[in-house]
Design an enzyme around this catalytic site. Structure first.
Site, PDB file in Angstrom:
ATOM      1  N   GLY A  56       0.777  -1.239   0.000  1.00  7.68           N
ATOM      2  CA  GLY A  56       0.000   0.000   0.000  1.00  7.68           C
ATOM      3  C   GLY A  56       0.805   1.284   0.000  1.00  7.68           C
ATOM      4  O   GLY A  56       0.388   2.291  -0.546  1.00  7.68           O
ATOM      5  N   GLU A 110       4.003   4.479   5.890  1.00  2.44           N
ATOM      6  CA  GLU A 110       2.835   3.603   5.796  1.00  2.44           C
ATOM      7  C   GLU A 110       1.665   4.356   5.168  1.00  2.44           C
ATOM      8  O   GLU A 110       1.585   5.587   5.240  1.00  2.44           O
ATOM      9  CB  GLU A 110       2.491   3.083   7.213  1.00  2.44           C
ATOM     10  CG  GLU A 110       1.206   2.305   7.356  1.00  2.44           C
ATOM     11  CD  GLU A 110       1.102   1.014   6.542  1.00  2.44           C
ATOM     12  OE1 GLU A 110       1.534   0.999   5.389  1.00  2.44           O
ATOM     13  OE2 GLU A 110       0.543   0.028   7.060  1.00  2.44           O
ATOM     14  N   ASP A 111       0.758   3.599   4.554  1.00  6.87           N
ATOM     15  CA  ASP A 111      -0.380   4.232   3.893  1.00  6.87           C
ATOM     16  C   ASP A 111      -1.471   4.651   4.877  1.00  6.87           C
ATOM     17  O   ASP A 111      -1.939   5.779   4.864  1.00  6.87           O
ATOM     18  CB  ASP A 111      -0.951   3.314   2.795  1.00  6.87           C
ATOM     19  CG  ASP A 111      -1.255   1.901   3.280  1.00  6.87           C
ATOM     20  OD1 ASP A 111      -1.086   1.606   4.481  1.00  6.87           O
ATOM     21  OD2 ASP A 111      -1.664   1.058   2.453  1.00  6.87           O
ATOM     22  N   ASP A 114      -5.141   1.754  11.005  1.00  2.08           N
ATOM     23  CA  ASP A 114      -6.506   1.404  11.384  1.00  2.08           C
ATOM     24  C   ASP A 114      -6.489   1.045  12.873  1.00  2.08           C
ATOM     25  O   ASP A 114      -6.542   1.925  13.732  1.00  2.08           O
ATOM     26  CB  ASP A 114      -6.939   0.249  10.471  1.00  2.08           C
ATOM     27  CG  ASP A 114      -8.388  -0.122  10.614  1.00  2.08           C
ATOM     28  OD1 ASP A 114      -9.233   0.773  10.643  1.00  2.08           O
ATOM     29  OD2 ASP A 114      -8.696  -1.329  10.696  1.00  2.08           O
ATOM     30  N   LYS A 142      -6.860   6.601  10.691  1.00  2.00           N
ATOM     31  CA  LYS A 142      -8.286   6.373  10.997  1.00  2.00           C
ATOM     32  C   LYS A 142      -8.439   6.412  12.516  1.00  2.00           C
ATOM     33  O   LYS A 142      -8.502   5.376  13.175  1.00  2.00           O
ATOM     34  CB  LYS A 142      -8.707   5.000  10.485  1.00  2.00           C
ATOM     35  CG  LYS A 142      -8.969   4.921   9.000  1.00  2.00           C
ATOM     36  CD  LYS A 142      -9.252   3.461   8.668  1.00  2.00           C
ATOM     37  CE  LYS A 142     -10.225   3.269   7.566  1.00  2.00           C
ATOM     38  NZ  LYS A 142     -10.433   1.831   7.276  1.00  2.00           N
ATOM     39  N   PHE A 164     -14.086   2.506   4.532  1.00  2.00           N
ATOM     40  CA  PHE A 164     -12.986   1.756   3.936  1.00  2.00           C
ATOM     41  C   PHE A 164     -12.524   2.524   2.703  1.00  2.00           C
ATOM     42  O   PHE A 164     -13.302   2.804   1.798  1.00  2.00           O
ATOM     43  CB  PHE A 164     -13.413   0.332   3.567  1.00  2.00           C
ATOM     44  CG  PHE A 164     -12.234  -0.533   3.260  1.00  2.00           C
ATOM     45  CD1 PHE A 164     -11.501  -1.113   4.286  1.00  2.00           C
ATOM     46  CD2 PHE A 164     -11.816  -0.727   1.948  1.00  2.00           C
ATOM     47  CE1 PHE A 164     -10.372  -1.886   4.008  1.00  2.00           C
ATOM     48  CE2 PHE A 164     -10.691  -1.495   1.663  1.00  2.00           C
ATOM     49  CZ  PHE A 164      -9.970  -2.081   2.699  1.00  2.00           C
ATOM     50  N   ASP A 171      -5.876  -0.639  -1.385  1.00  2.09           N
ATOM     51  CA  ASP A 171      -6.628  -1.574  -2.212  1.00  2.09           C
ATOM     52  C   ASP A 171      -7.838  -2.150  -1.510  1.00  2.09           C
ATOM     53  O   ASP A 171      -7.946  -2.138  -0.279  1.00  2.09           O
ATOM     54  CB  ASP A 171      -5.733  -2.744  -2.622  1.00  2.09           C
ATOM     55  CG  ASP A 171      -5.545  -3.744  -1.483  1.00  2.09           C
ATOM     56  OD1 ASP A 171      -5.112  -3.322  -0.394  1.00  2.09           O
ATOM     57  OD2 ASP A 171      -5.859  -4.933  -1.665  1.00  2.09           O
ATOM     58  N   ARG A 177      -5.626   0.306  -6.431  1.00  2.00           N
ATOM     59  CA  ARG A 177      -4.388   0.956  -5.959  1.00  2.00           C
ATOM     60  C   ARG A 177      -3.927   2.070  -6.886  1.00  2.00           C
ATOM     61  O   ARG A 177      -3.273   3.015  -6.458  1.00  2.00           O
ATOM     62  CB  ARG A 177      -3.251  -0.074  -5.860  1.00  2.00           C
ATOM     63  CG  ARG A 177      -3.433  -1.105  -4.774  1.00  2.00           C
ATOM     64  CD  ARG A 177      -2.105  -1.835  -4.581  1.00  2.00           C
ATOM     65  NE  ARG A 177      -2.247  -3.113  -3.901  1.00  2.00           N
ATOM     66  CZ  ARG A 177      -2.252  -3.266  -2.578  1.00  2.00           C
ATOM     67  NH1 ARG A 177      -2.127  -2.225  -1.805  1.00  2.00           N
ATOM     68  NH2 ARG A 177      -2.369  -4.470  -2.048  1.00  2.00           N
TER      69      ARG A 177
HETATM   70  P1  IMP Z   1      -3.997  -1.941  11.211  1.00  2.00           P
HETATM   71  O1  IMP Z   1      -2.931  -2.964  11.482  1.00  2.00           O
HETATM   72  O2  IMP Z   1      -5.339  -2.379  11.729  1.00  2.00           O
HETATM   73  O3  IMP Z   1      -3.635  -0.557  11.671  1.00  2.00           O
HETATM   74  O4  IMP Z   1      -4.219  -1.919   9.665  1.00  2.00           O
HETATM   75  C1  IMP Z   1      -3.341  -1.322   8.803  1.00  2.00           C
HETATM   76  C2  IMP Z   1      -3.338  -2.028   7.465  1.00  2.00           C
HETATM   77  O5  IMP Z   1      -4.656  -2.454   7.084  1.00  2.00           O
HETATM   78  C3  IMP Z   1      -2.858  -1.078   6.398  1.00  2.00           C
HETATM   79  O6  IMP Z   1      -1.497  -1.324   6.113  1.00  2.00           O
HETATM   80  C4  IMP Z   1      -3.744  -1.411   5.230  1.00  2.00           C
HETATM   81  O7  IMP Z   1      -3.107  -2.404   4.450  1.00  2.00           O
HETATM   82  C5  IMP Z   1      -4.972  -2.033   5.789  1.00  2.00           C
HETATM   83  N1  IMP Z   1      -6.082  -1.083   5.851  1.00  2.00           N
HETATM   84  C6  IMP Z   1      -6.640  -0.543   6.950  1.00  2.00           C
HETATM   85  N2  IMP Z   1      -7.651   0.281   6.632  1.00  2.00           N
HETATM   86  C7  IMP Z   1      -7.728   0.283   5.286  1.00  2.00           C
HETATM   87  C8  IMP Z   1      -8.582   0.976   4.355  1.00  2.00           C
HETATM   88  O8  IMP Z   1      -9.484   1.763   4.678  1.00  2.00           O
HETATM   89  N3  IMP Z   1      -8.343   0.714   3.049  1.00  2.00           N
HETATM   90  C9  IMP Z   1      -7.358  -0.137   2.622  1.00  2.00           C
HETATM   91  N4  IMP Z   1      -6.552  -0.785   3.459  1.00  2.00           N
HETATM   92  C10 IMP Z   1      -6.726  -0.577   4.784  1.00  2.00           C
HETATM   93 MG    MG Z   2      -0.926  -2.359   4.442  1.00  2.00          MG
END
Ligand code: IMP
Ligand code: MG
Length: 190
Positions: A56, A110-111, A114, A142, A164, A171, A177
């Site tokens: 991402g 990082e993109d 969450d 987020k 989302f 993606d 993407r």
């Molecule tokens: P976390 O570990 O829950 O913080 O999630 C982070 C990862 O989940 C990111 O690197 C993304 O790959 C994916 N992710 C979380 N939210 C989204 C979203 O809204 N769209 C796309 N990918 C997401």
């Molecule tokens: Mg990711």
């Protein structure tokens, strides 16, 4: 500008191409300023290592590093979550870095954040390698979704809505993407 017709399955544009470009330039200027301050005369002797999370962060990292003039290297790491769609799975290292981080100034790129689990995991993993400094730059935070505490040094956008997002590297099932903007997936599709 690429925002004229919304791609199939999307409900709204959240960040336009122009907004992304503007914010990425601002972030780059801020990061560059901070590293120049940290490194001083050593800026050429101690190039920063930008670490992008596959897949991402690729597009964000490509734009971010091209907006900076300080010398730097970049490398990529890949983490995967083995879980079902509902429960957070265990995180595993899929592809490691090639650049050693011992004594280096490292910037994780990082993109989106969450729950915070991915960045918390990567941060711990990279700290074990003895970097001199470790900072995190994340394009989208987020905020209300956070479950694990992780300090983000640089954040592009804070998103209060629970949506989302896709595009600009993000993606859904491997697609979207390559959109030059960030949009929300239609509710119910995910
Ligand atoms: P976390 O570990 O829950 O913080 O999630 C982070 C990862 O989940 C990111 O690197 C993304 O790959 C994916 N992710 C979380 N939210 C989204 C979203 O809204 N769209 C796309 N990918 C997401
Ligand atoms: Mg990711």
């Amino acid at each position: 500008m690429g925002n004229g017709r919304l791609a199939k399955g999307l409900s709204r544009v959240v960040f336009t191409t122009e907004a992304l470009q503007r914010r990425v330039r601002e972030l780059a200027a801020e990061i560059e300023h901070d590293y120049r301050e940290l490194l001083g005369e050593e800026v050429w002797e101690r190039p920063v290592v930008a670490v992008g999370l596959l897949r991402g962060a690729v597009i964000f990292l490509a734009d971010l590093v091209r907006a900076m003039e300080i010398p730097l290297e970049y490398d990529f790491i890949s983490i995967s979550s083995y879980g079902d769609q509902t429960a957070p799975g265990e995180l595993k290292l899929i592809k490691d870095l090639e650049v050693p981080l011992e004594g280096r100034d490292v910037l994780i790129v990082e993109d989106i954040t969450d729950t915070g689990r991915t960045l918390a995991y990567i941060r711990e993993l990279l700290l074990q390698r003895g970097p001199r400094s470790l900072r995190i730059c994340c394009l989208i935070d987020k905020v209300p979704r956070r479950e694990v505490e992780v300090e983000l040094d640089y954040v592009g956008f804070r998103l209060e809505e629970d949506e989302f997002l896709v595009g600009y590297g993000l993606d859904y099932a491997g697609l979207y993407r390559n959109l030059p903007y960030v949009a929300a997936l239609k509710p119910g599709l995910k």
